[in-house]
Write a protein that holds these residues in place. Structure first.
Motif, PDB file in Angstrom:
ATOM      1  N   THR A 189     -52.776  26.244  32.268  1.00 24.85           N
ATOM      2  CA  THR A 189     -52.339  25.671  33.551  1.00 24.85           C
ATOM      3  C   THR A 189     -53.456  25.672  34.584  1.00 24.85           C
ATOM      4  OG1 THR A 189     -51.503  27.840  34.230  1.00 24.85           O
ATOM      5  CG2 THR A 189     -49.946  26.319  33.174  1.00 24.85           C
TER       6      THR A 189
ATOM      7  N   LEU B 272     -52.843  31.213  31.070  1.00 24.06           N
ATOM      8  CA  LEU B 272     -52.022  30.806  29.934  1.00 24.06           C
ATOM      9  C   LEU B 272     -50.560  30.991  30.309  1.00 24.06           C
ATOM     10  CD1 LEU B 272     -52.902  29.754  27.174  1.00 24.06           C
ATOM     11  CD2 LEU B 272     -52.516  32.037  26.246  1.00 24.06           C
TER      12      LEU B 272
ATOM     13  N   GLU C  75     -49.812  32.140  21.972  1.00 22.94           N
ATOM     14  CA  GLU C  75     -49.707  30.681  22.145  1.00 22.94           C
ATOM     15  C   GLU C  75     -49.199  30.387  23.543  1.00 22.94           C
ATOM     16  OE1 GLU C  75     -47.380  26.751  20.360  1.00 22.94           O
ATOM     17  OE2 GLU C  75     -47.234  28.689  19.331  1.00 22.94           O
ATOM     18  N   GLY C  76     -49.779  29.395  24.186  1.00 25.85           N
ATOM     19  CA  GLY C  76     -49.346  29.004  25.517  1.00 25.85           C
ATOM     20  C   GLY C  76     -50.018  27.724  25.969  1.00 25.85           C
ATOM     21  N   GLN C  77     -49.731  27.362  27.205  1.00 29.75           N
ATOM     22  CA  GLN C  77     -50.274  26.136  27.784  1.00 29.75           C
ATOM     23  C   GLN C  77     -51.252  26.519  28.896  1.00 29.75           C
ATOM     24  OE1 GLN C  77     -47.481  23.737  30.018  1.00 29.75           O
ATOM     25  NE2 GLN C  77     -48.597  21.849  29.548  1.00 29.75           N
TER      26      GLN C  77
ATOM     27  N   ASP D 259     -46.279  30.274  29.477  1.00 28.32           N
ATOM     28  CA  ASP D 259     -45.205  29.987  28.522  1.00 28.32           C
ATOM     29  C   ASP D 259     -44.209  29.073  29.236  1.00 28.32           C
ATOM     30  OD1 ASP D 259     -43.150  29.856  26.739  1.00 28.32           O
ATOM     31  OD2 ASP D 259     -43.065  32.027  26.351  1.00 28.32           O
TER      32      ASP D 259
ATOM     33  N   SER E 163     -46.758  33.617  33.061  1.00 27.63           N
ATOM     34  CA  SER E 163     -48.187  33.337  32.935  1.00 27.63           C
ATOM     35  C   SER E 163     -48.968  34.628  32.837  1.00 27.63           C
ATOM     36  CB  SER E 163     -48.691  32.532  34.146  1.00 27.63           C
ATOM     37  OG  SER E 163     -48.001  31.312  34.253  1.00 27.63           O
TER      38      SER E 163
ATOM     39  N   ARG F 136     -52.017  22.718  24.908  1.00 27.23           N
ATOM     40  CA  ARG F 136     -51.435  23.868  24.234  1.00 27.23           C
ATOM     41  C   ARG F 136     -52.471  24.442  23.286  1.00 27.23           C
ATOM     42  NH1 ARG F 136     -47.713  22.516  20.786  1.00 27.23           N
ATOM     43  NH2 ARG F 136     -46.860  24.614  20.603  1.00 27.23           N
TER      44      ARG F 136
END
Length: 403
Positions: free
Chosen positions: A37, A52, A33-35, A54, A60, A82
């Motif tokens: 960017t 990805l 799971e991550g965002q 955190d 990343s 996300r």
């Protein structure tokens, strides 16, 4: 396996990279799971690159995936979203870099919600619920407008005030319902069905102010979408602000960006209509005046023509022509009669000259037997036979002597 190395017997970089790659290849797929960017989708490329991150520890990692994997969520995933990614660690030996090869990407939170809405949107589009051919145009001036909105809400005030400001005589049937929460969908559906069944309602407006995606979720509910699609009364969607786009906007006969915009689109502005009426009336007057003036000029031009300025002149001209033709006809007829009389006299004279009676007048006679047959030769008669002698003034009977 541990390596034995020293400054005199080092291991080549390629060997170290190979060993690291072999160790990483033994790792299985993981859920991460991550965002997002950074996102790179090059036109024509079959691979999508993204980073990805955190956010909690600012770490990343690079992620790659095939375009078909990313296209499944491309409509609801962008930079900053996300996501949860199923991926396998992958070592790129030539550059010694570690990345994740994604096999599946799932949105998290709002992204997941948007993904579900996108799936529903595609399904309803496939059924034809959003087809423009099913849209019903709004009447120019509705007599009664049905309004479905929250109780004492800003949306209700905006619609009522702006509509009455534009057209003071407009009338409303207001149905106050819950516009968010678990009771919103059944109450909105019931209000819409009730207004659609009312023959006095010409337009139905579903209005709500702005809010988050979760707040506006009832207006993307499948049951509500299908109810609006079945309505025979035109439906106007006035949900949220300009960027908000619930599925109700797609199925409604008209989409308004805001409740105020809905009021402007439903009823005309009385001032604008009065101005338009005045302009049309002035244009009609001008057109009629120009038409009359043109006809007057045309009539004056026609009256100056000789046939109307002095109509007897044409009659007199025709009278002279008729008299001339009559005299000519008489002369021609008289000449023809005189010529015919002369021809008749000549013919009569020839007939008289050739007539047997003229021969008899000169002393000749015609002998005829009893049957009327003329005697031409002596051997045609017998001695003692009675004959009739025809002379100029009559007939005498003669007897044949011995021949």
């Amino acid at each position: 396996m541990a390596l034995t190395t020293s400054a005199d017997s080092p291991v080549p970089v390629s060997e170290i990279s190979r060993l690291i790659g072999g160790w990483i290849d033994r790792l299985g797929a993981v859920w991460v799971e991550g965002q997002i960017t950074q996102l790179s989708r090059r036109p024509g490329a079959g691979v999508v690159f993204l980073t990805l991150r955190d956010p909690s520890v600012d770490v990343s990692i690079s992620v790659t995936c095939y375009r078909r994997v990313f296209d499944a969520v491309a409509d609801v995933v962008a930079e900053g979203a996300r996501v949860v990614v199923q991926a396998k660690p992958e070592w790129y030996a030539p550059r010694g870099t570690l990345s994740l090869r994604a096999a599946e990407i799932r949105p998290v939170g709002i992204g997941e919600l948007l993904a579900r809405l996108e799936h529903l949107k595609r399904a309803l589009t496939g059924e034809g619920l959003f087809d423009p051919r099913h849209k019903t145009p709004l009447p120019f001036l509705p007599h009664r407008i049905g309004l479905v909105c929250g109780r004492a809400s800003a949306a209700e005030r905006d619609v009522l005030e702006n509509a009455r400001r534009r057209w003071p005589a407009v009338r409303f049937e207001v149905r106050n319902v819950a516009v968010q929460g678990v009771h919103a969908v059944p109450q909105v559906i019931a209000a819409v069905e009730e207004l659609d069944a009312d023959p006095s309602v010409d337009v139905i407006v579903i209005a709500r102010g702005g809010g988050s995606v979760e707040d506006l979720l009832p207006f993307s509910d499948e049951a509500l979408i299908r109810t609006v699609f079945r309505c025979t009364t035109p439906v106007v969607s006035a949900i949220g602000h300009e960027p908000d786009a619930p599925l109700l906007d797609l199925v409604a006969d008209l989409r308004a960006s805001t409740p105020t915009d809905a009021a402007k689109k439903m009823v005309p502005d009385v001032g604008e209509e009065q101005t338009r009426v005045r302009q049309l009336r002035d244009r009609a007057r001008h057109t009629i005046a120009m038409r009359i003036e043109r006809e007057e000029h045309g009539l004056a031009s026609v009256r100056t023509r000789p046939v109307l300025a002095d109509p007897y002149r044409a009659v007199e001209t025709r009278e002279d022509e008729v008299a001339s033709l009559t005299d000519r006809a008489r002369r021609t007829l008289r000449h023809r009669l005189d010529h015919a009389a002369t021809d008749l006299e000549h013919t009569r004279a020839r007939v008289v000259a050739l007539s047997p009676a003229a021969t008899l007048e000169r002393g000749y006679a015609v002998l005829q037997k009893g049957n009327g047959q003329a005697v031409r030769r002596p051997d045609e008669v017998a001695s003692g036979e009675k004959l009739t002698a025809r002379v100029a003034d009559g007939r005498v009977t003669v007897v044949v002597a011995d021949s």
